[in-house]
Design an enzyme around this catalytic site. Structure first.
Site, mmCIF file in Angstrom:
data_model
loop_
_atom_site.group_PDB
_atom_site.id
_atom_site.type_symbol
_atom_site.label_atom_id
_atom_site.label_comp_id
_atom_site.label_asym_id
_atom_site.label_seq_id
_atom_site.Cartn_x
_atom_site.Cartn_y
_atom_site.Cartn_z
ATOM 1 N N GLU A 1 0.795 -1.075 0.012
ATOM 2 C CA GLU A 1 -0.005 -0.199 -0.110
ATOM 3 C C GLU A 1 0.940 1.201 0.041
ATOM 4 O OE1 GLU A 1 -3.631 1.629 2.368
ATOM 5 O OE2 GLU A 1 -2.403 0.832 3.698
ATOM 6 N N LYS B 1 -9.771 2.033 -2.624
ATOM 7 C CA LYS B 1 -10.044 1.294 -1.181
ATOM 8 C C LYS B 1 -11.543 1.728 -0.827
ATOM 9 C CE LYS B 1 -7.771 1.529 3.348
ATOM 10 N NZ LYS B 1 -6.383 2.389 3.832
ATOM 11 N N CYS C 1 -5.543 -2.665 2.633
ATOM 12 C CA CYS C 1 -5.426 -2.610 3.989
ATOM 13 C C CYS C 1 -6.635 -2.675 4.746
ATOM 14 C CB CYS C 1 -4.760 -1.149 4.390
ATOM 15 S SG CYS C 1 -4.206 -0.962 5.964
#
Length: 282
Positions: free
Chosen positions: A49, A118, A159
């Site tokens: 990331e 995301k 994440c």
């Protein structure tokens, strides 16, 4: 069935990159490590990331790029040069006046296969430990992201997305056998939940789960946990990095995945008369 086992295993590499404040240097080192992974026989490689920028809301606007743009162009070129699948970790993406935390994936011919923004923004407050608000600068994505390879279908999260079990379940329903989460957990959530979440997602969905973290930089404003990891569908850790810059390799055995699903057939035993997890968007 004969065709099913023609490509029953493949090599995955996770690049635990030491991210600096110099974008061009991050890109050069990332591409060099992708070439190294290719030499070691990797067919799919993932960056961490925020691999081209320090992680932090104050950095995102300055480092943000359009996709396609300079960073993703270099990933496209190295994917084609090495003839491999490159999961581009994530970069701050700017589009139509908004910023996103975005993972671009390139095929062996350099084509952009999918772009995952995301979905779940990292807005947390653990008193005395860590407070972080991605939503100060970032907007959330709104679509599922998976791509097909000759080996298997791969589902993507970034994440914080790993904490939401429903996302992994949707990917499993859609035939994904490997889930990849580039992520930068920190020194509070890392030791507590990083491996636990990966093993949970893997066992719940009988899939391989891989996480690619930046290497740890104690001097950074946000210190990443490191420990990039690959977990198999039985919940076993196949490979795990320390905190330094390194490449982690794991051989993904799809025959083993099929055997586990046969031995413990949870998919056919789900009580769909009682419950369901469903996608509201395609």
């Amino acid at each position: 069935l004969a065709t099913l086992w023609t490509v029953a295993s493949f090599r995955l590499a996770l690049i635990q990159l030491q991210v600096s404040s110099i974008k061009s240097e991050n890109l050069t080192r990332a591409c060099g490590l992708i070439r190294e992974a290719s030499k070691q026989g990797a067919q799919i490689v993932s960056l961490p990331e925020c691999f081209n920028s320090p992680y932090g809301t104050k950095y995102f606007p300055d480092y943000a790029e359009k996709i396609p743009g300079d960073s993703t162009q270099k990933l496209s070129e190295v994917a084609k040069e090495c003839s491999m699948y490159v999961i581009g970790g994530s970069i701050p993406e700017k589009d139509a006046g908004k910023l996103y935390n975005t993972c671009a994936v390139f095929g062996p011919d350099g084509t952009l296969l999918v772009k995952h923004r995301k979905l779940h923004l990292f807005d947390i407050d653990v008193p005395g430990k860590i407070t972080f608000q991605e939503s100060e600068t970032l907007s959330p994505g709104d679509s599922f992201s998976s791509f097909d390879t000759p080996y298997c279908r791969v589902g993507l999260g970034i994440c914080y997305d790993i904490r939401f079990a429903e996302l992994a379940q949707i990917y499993a329903q859609r035939g994904c056998q490997l889930l990849v989460y580039p992520g930068a957990f920190n020194l509070t959530t890392g030791p507590a939940h990083w491996e636990l979440l990966q093993r949970g997602r893997a066992v719940d969905n009988q899939v391989y789960v891989a996480t690619a973290s930046p290497a740890r930089d104690e001097k950074a404003s946000y210190v990443a946990w490191g420990h990039s990891t690959v977990v198999n569908p039985w919940g076993e850790v196949l490979a795990k990095a320390g905190t330094e810059e390194t490449i982690v390799y794991a051989d993904i055995d799809l025959k083993k995945l099929a055997e586990i699903r046969q031995q413990i057939p949870i998919f056919s035993q789900k009580r769909s008369d009682l419950y369901a997890v469903e996608a509201k968007k395609s």
